[in-house]
Design an enzyme around this catalytic site. Structure first.
Site, PDB file in Angstrom:
ATOM      1  N   PRO A   1       0.845  -1.319  -0.065  1.00 27.62           N
ATOM      2  CG  PRO A   1      -0.483  -1.779   1.282  1.00 27.62           C
ATOM      3  CD  PRO A   1       0.491  -2.076   1.206  1.00 27.62           C
ATOM      4  CD  GLU A   2       3.712   3.725  -3.795  1.00 25.61           C
ATOM      5  OE1 GLU A   2       3.959   4.875  -4.210  1.00 25.61           O
ATOM      6  OE2 GLU A   2       4.278   2.319  -4.640  1.00 25.61           O
TER       7      GLU A   2
ATOM      8  CE  LYS B   1       4.430   4.202   2.031  1.00 24.97           C
ATOM      9  NZ  LYS B   1       5.755   3.536   2.315  1.00 24.97           N
TER      10      LYS B   1
ATOM     11  NE  ARG C   1      10.180  -2.140  -0.949  1.00 29.87           N
ATOM     12  CZ  ARG C   1       8.483  -1.602  -0.879  1.00 29.87           C
ATOM     13  NH1 ARG C   1       8.772  -0.932   0.368  1.00 29.87           N
ATOM     14  NH2 ARG C   1       8.180  -2.070  -1.555  1.00 29.87           N
TER      15      ARG C   1
END
Ligand SMILES: [Zn+2]
Length: 275
Positions: A6-7, A54, A264
């Protein structure tokens, strides 16, 4: 298919989904008894929904439930017409109204907070591009004062809230920015461009999520005013560089690269991301 990370756009869309149930009274259960204070919100009406980057906040009566889904958290929505089984042990919170039941599974944070604690959480977050009229000055100053790479700064939620791994890659490609450019080299004009483009992508992301479509950036107008490039051939054809390592860049033909940045995987094109 939805991307599992989820962004900000996902959280905004989820906020809207919750808002559709405003003023409904909810029974709240925590089968694992792992959410202290939940009983204070149990049986209250959902009166307000707020999102910031978020982070999702649901107001029940006098208190807020703060939720951060992290990479793997999810809400599972069901109509009350479906039989409601006993919750599995991994369910952190079950929400039950007259019309729906929703299971929250796997969030990195879920807690009952008061107004003051909510403010405190939000004060640690940067401006959210999805909030119209958000104050961009603090974000710009923080970003331009840092020698860290722009690819890392875009993911720093204390500077800009809501950008995740997909959009940092796509934003930098769309503005032709080398992800290793230090924040100190980002001009005012480039910051503004990235900010407005972040809003455009996040808003498109909200629509994709609501339509149950994959997050896409291909086809959205580019910041330099050029025509959108045609969808590119490859295993993932809805993004330009994200998860396209080893495939040709649709703009310049160079091969998309990948590397680790901020824990990431970063994707970028060394051929045309040269700013
Ligand atoms: Zn390229």
């Amino acid at each position: 298919m939805r991307d599992g990370m989820p962004e900000g756009h996902t959280i905004r869309a989820l906020g809207d989904q919750w808002l559709a149930h405003q003023n409904e009274r909810f029974v709240l259960e925590s089968p694992s008894h792992s959410v202290p204070g939940l009983q204070d919100l149990d049986g209250q009406e959902l009166t307000e929904v707020a999102t910031h980057g978020k982070h999702l906040f649901l107001r029940f009566g006098q208190g807020w439930l703060h939720v951060h889904l992290g990479r793997f958290g999810r809400f599972y929505w069901h109509e009350r017409t479906r039989t409601m089984p006993e919750p599995r042990a991994i369910v952190r919170v079950r929400f039950i109204s007259e019309s729906i039941w929703v299971d929250l599974v796997g969030p990195i944070a879920v807690a009952v907070v008061n107004e003051h604690q909510k403010d405190e959480i939000e004060s640690r977050l940067g401006a959210d591009p999805l909030v119209k009229g958000a104050d961009t000055q603090a974000a710009r100053r923080q970003l331009q004062a840092s020698k860290r790479a722009i690819g890392a700064l875009l993911m720093d939620q204390s500077i800009i809230a809501g950008i995740g791994n997909i959009y940092r890659a796509e934003l930098l490609w769309r503005s032709r920015v080398d992800p290793y450019t230090p924040g100190t080299s980002i001009s005012d004009e480039l910051f503004e461009q990235l900010w407005h483009d972040a809003r455009l992508l996040l808003e498109a992301g909200v629509r994709d999520y609501q339509a149950n479509e994959p997050t896409h950036t291909v086809g959205l107008p580019l910041p330099d005013g050029s025509s959108p490039l045609p969808a590119v051939f490859g295993k993932r054809n809805h993004t330009q560089v994200y998860q396209r390592a080893g495939l040709e860049c649709a703009r310049c033909g160079a091969l998309v690269q990948q590397a680790e940045m901020s824990g990431r995987t970063l994707f970028w094109c060394p051929g045309c991301q040269v700013l």
